[in-house]
Write an enzyme that holds these catalytic residues in place. Structure first.
Site, PDB file in Angstrom:
ATOM      1  N   ARG A 116      26.965 140.717  20.517  1.00 43.04           N
ATOM      2  CA  ARG A 116      25.849 140.588  19.559  1.00 43.04           C
ATOM      3  C   ARG A 116      26.025 139.403  18.601  1.00 43.04           C
ATOM      4  NH1 ARG A 116      26.660 145.969  19.661  1.00 43.04           N
ATOM      5  NH2 ARG A 116      25.150 147.125  20.899  1.00 43.04           N
ATOM      6  N   LYS A 138      17.995 126.103  17.972  1.00 45.48           N
ATOM      7  CA  LYS A 138      17.440 126.618  19.232  1.00 45.48           C
ATOM      8  C   LYS A 138      18.514 126.526  20.313  1.00 45.48           C
ATOM      9  CE  LYS A 138      12.499 125.598  18.925  1.00 45.48           C
ATOM     10  NZ  LYS A 138      11.402 124.814  19.530  1.00 45.48           N
ATOM     11  N   GLU A 180      14.241 109.687  21.668  1.00 51.79           N
ATOM     12  CA  GLU A 180      14.038 110.678  20.602  1.00 51.79           C
ATOM     13  C   GLU A 180      14.175 110.023  19.224  1.00 51.79           C
ATOM     14  OE1 GLU A 180      13.020 113.640  21.417  1.00 51.79           O
ATOM     15  OE2 GLU A 180      13.717 113.937  23.480  1.00 51.79           O
ATOM     16  N   LYS A 222      15.236 115.640  11.269  1.00 50.87           N
ATOM     17  CA  LYS A 222      15.056 116.894  12.004  1.00 50.87           C
ATOM     18  C   LYS A 222      15.298 118.079  11.081  1.00 50.87           C
ATOM     19  CE  LYS A 222      15.366 119.617  16.045  1.00 50.87           C
ATOM     20  NZ  LYS A 222      15.798 119.848  17.411  1.00 50.87           N
ATOM     21  N   GLU A 232       5.689 126.395   7.386  1.00 53.57           N
ATOM     22  CA  GLU A 232       4.500 125.935   8.095  1.00 53.57           C
ATOM     23  C   GLU A 232       4.837 125.815   9.573  1.00 53.57           C
ATOM     24  OE1 GLU A 232       2.507 122.712   5.479  1.00 53.57           O
ATOM     25  OE2 GLU A 232       4.638 122.681   5.082  1.00 53.57           O
ATOM     26  N   ARG A 236       6.995 121.861  13.433  1.00 53.63           N
ATOM     27  CA  ARG A 236       7.893 121.484  14.513  1.00 53.63           C
ATOM     28  C   ARG A 236       7.135 120.777  15.639  1.00 53.63           C
ATOM     29  NH1 ARG A 236      13.362 124.212  16.636  1.00 53.63           N
ATOM     30  NH2 ARG A 236      14.118 124.858  14.628  1.00 53.63           N
ATOM     31  N   ASN A 240       6.997 116.972  19.037  1.00 51.72           N
ATOM     32  CA  ASN A 240       6.507 116.856  20.417  1.00 51.72           C
ATOM     33  C   ASN A 240       5.773 115.559  20.681  1.00 51.72           C
ATOM     34  OD1 ASN A 240       7.327 119.044  21.975  1.00 51.72           O
ATOM     35  ND2 ASN A 240       6.033 120.374  20.748  1.00 51.72           N
ATOM     36  N   HIS A 243       5.882 114.062  24.022  1.00 51.23           N
ATOM     37  CA  HIS A 243       6.456 115.073  24.914  1.00 51.23           C
ATOM     38  C   HIS A 243       5.422 115.735  25.817  1.00 51.23           C
ATOM     39  CE1 HIS A 243      10.103 114.503  22.708  1.00 51.23           C
ATOM     40  NE2 HIS A 243      10.726 115.454  23.355  1.00 51.23           N
ATOM     41  N   HIS A 247       6.356 115.643  29.454  1.00 53.95           N
ATOM     42  CA  HIS A 247       6.629 116.800  30.312  1.00 53.95           C
ATOM     43  C   HIS A 247       5.871 116.687  31.624  1.00 53.95           C
ATOM     44  CE1 HIS A 247       7.769 119.316  26.540  1.00 53.95           C
ATOM     45  NE2 HIS A 247       8.822 118.723  27.058  1.00 53.95           N
ATOM     46  N   HIS A 260      14.796 113.152  30.755  1.00 53.82           N
ATOM     47  CA  HIS A 260      13.893 113.607  29.694  1.00 53.82           C
ATOM     48  C   HIS A 260      13.580 112.482  28.692  1.00 53.82           C
ATOM     49  CE1 HIS A 260      12.084 116.146  26.652  1.00 53.82           C
ATOM     50  NE2 HIS A 260      12.934 115.655  25.775  1.00 53.82           N
TER      51      HIS A 260
END
Ligand SMILES: NC(=O)c1ccc[n+]([C@@H]2O[C@H](COP(=O)([O-])OP(=O)(O)OC[C@H]3O[C@@H](n4cnc5c(N)ncnc54)[C@H](O)[C@@H]3O)[C@@H](O)[C@H]2O)c1
Ligand SMILES: [Zn+2]
Length: 356
Positions: A116, A138, A180, A222, A232, A236, A240, A243, A247, A260
């Site tokens: 956990r 993330k 990036e 970032k 808000e 994020r 993108n 992106h 993608h 990528h």
């Protein structure tokens, strides 16, 4: 050091700092069990530097996963759990993610879920991981049906980015990271965009002081986005930029012929053209943006570019809300906005420029 107030963990950005890892960890936790998750390549280059400072009363275990995107899988996660259980790794242990974004996402997910949750330290060793994936919490793995579908949020004790480790990176990986990096200039920070206009070649040549400044600014940007995003939820999305187009390109090239970061560079070019076609960006800014992007060489098979298919792929992107494509665009350098009612024929036309 950069503080993320809401999450309150520091990001250390320095040169030749891998050998300080043990001392840093000691400042944050009395943990006696240290597990380094990495791959054979990064371990061969930097594992000893990370391990060297640990005193004998600490149990240091190094676990390898294969060096590929497919290591971000349920199978590798399971295998790592088995290793941790059989080595009797306990709740008070620390997992160190030593490597690029693949290792950071996978080891971070293991740290978020094993017993956990155990403590995590991120030691990103690619430019992309230092400016992007190690910040924001993330973590996750891929599923056969799609990338990054299984995941969690896991904030580390700290992030330690040793800019000197970037010296051994392939030029292609530097270029990907720079995709990036330039993005932050476009969406949020005009002075940084101007810094890149002056210093891009130095970055491509891995000049250490230039890279350190780049990592410092990008981490701060970032962090700012992630922090404000708590209030808000749409913010994020700005990350993108390039992106949604990118993608679609990754998908067209089956996630193999185009990395990528390269897809993001091409995607930002399309986004600039799109904003221009829609009259949302002035010609001078679009040209200036294009000129910077053109200085990062991306090799791709132009004969494969098919604007019709790319536009279809784009409508399948996960950022589509209620059947509508939403796009992050800029209306000047350093200022982003979200376009809700997207013009499909302008999208097709924007992909078209990649053929020339
Ligand atoms: N969690 C997030 O917020 C987030 C954000 C962006 C990307 N990602 C993920 O990050 C991953 C891509 O990360 P990446 O671009 O770092 O790729 P990567 O982790 O595959 O690393 C690229 C290559 O560089 C090698 N390498 C790493 N450090 C090195 C060094 N110092 N010297 C020489 N070689 C080195 C690696 O072994 C690998 O072969 C993707 O899976 C993507 O989904 C996550
Ligand atoms: Zn990206």
């Amino acid at each position: 050091m950069v503080q993320l107030p809401a999450e309150a963990y520091p990001v250390h950005i320095a040169v030749n700092s891998l050998r300080d890892t043990a001392e840093l960890i000691r400042q944050y936790t009395p943990a006696r069990q240290i597990v380094i998750i990495t791959n054979p390549l990064v371990d061969g280059l930097y594992g000893d530097r990370v391990r060297q400072g640990f005193t004998p009363e600490r149990q240091v275990l190094t676990l390898h996963v294969p060096d590929c995107e497919t290591s971000k899988s349920a199978e590798q996660t399971q295998r790592l759990y088995t290793e941790l259980i059989s080595h009797k790794i306990e709740r008070g242990a620390v997992i160190i993610a030593l490597g690029g974004g693949v290792i950071g996402d996978l080891a971070g997910f293991v740290a978020a879920t094993y017993l956990r949750g155990v403590a995590l330290v991120q030691i990103p060793t690619t430019l992309l991981a230092q400016v992007d994936s190690s910040i924001g919490g993330k973590v996750g793995v891929n599923h056969p049906l799609g990338k990054n579908l299984i995941g969690a949020f896991k904030q580390p004790l700290f992030v330690s980015a040793d800019v000197s480790a970037l010296q051994t990176l392939d030029d292609a990986e530097i270029r990907c990271g720079l995709g990036e990096v330039i993005k932050y200039g476009f969406i949020l920070n005009r002075p940084f965009f101007e810094f890149l206009e002056v210093n891009l070649e130095k970055a491509l040549l891995k000049d250490e002081a230039t890279l350190q400044e780049i990592v410092r600014v990008c981490v701060a940007e970032k962090a700012r986005v992630v922090e404000q995003d708590e209030k808000e939820a749409w913010l994020r999305m700005a990350l993108n930029f390039g992106h949604t187009f990118g993608h679609a390109l990754e998908r067209l090239y089956n996630f193999s012929q185009l990395k990528h970061g390269e897809a993001v560079i091409l995607g930002m070019k399309s986004a600039l053209v799109y904003a221009r076609l829609r009259g949302m960006l002035d010609a001078a800014s679009a040209e200036r943006g294009m000129a910077l992007l053109n200085r990062v060489p991306v090799v791709y098979d132009k004969s494969m570019i098919n604007p019709e298919r790319l536009t279809e792929f784009m409508s399948l992107d996960k950022k589509v809300k209620s059947g509508k494509v939403r796009l992050v665009l800029i209306n000047e350098i350093g200022k982003n906005f979200i376009e809700e009612s997207v013009d499909i024929s302008a999208i097709k036309e924007s992909f078209g420029i990649l053929v020339n």
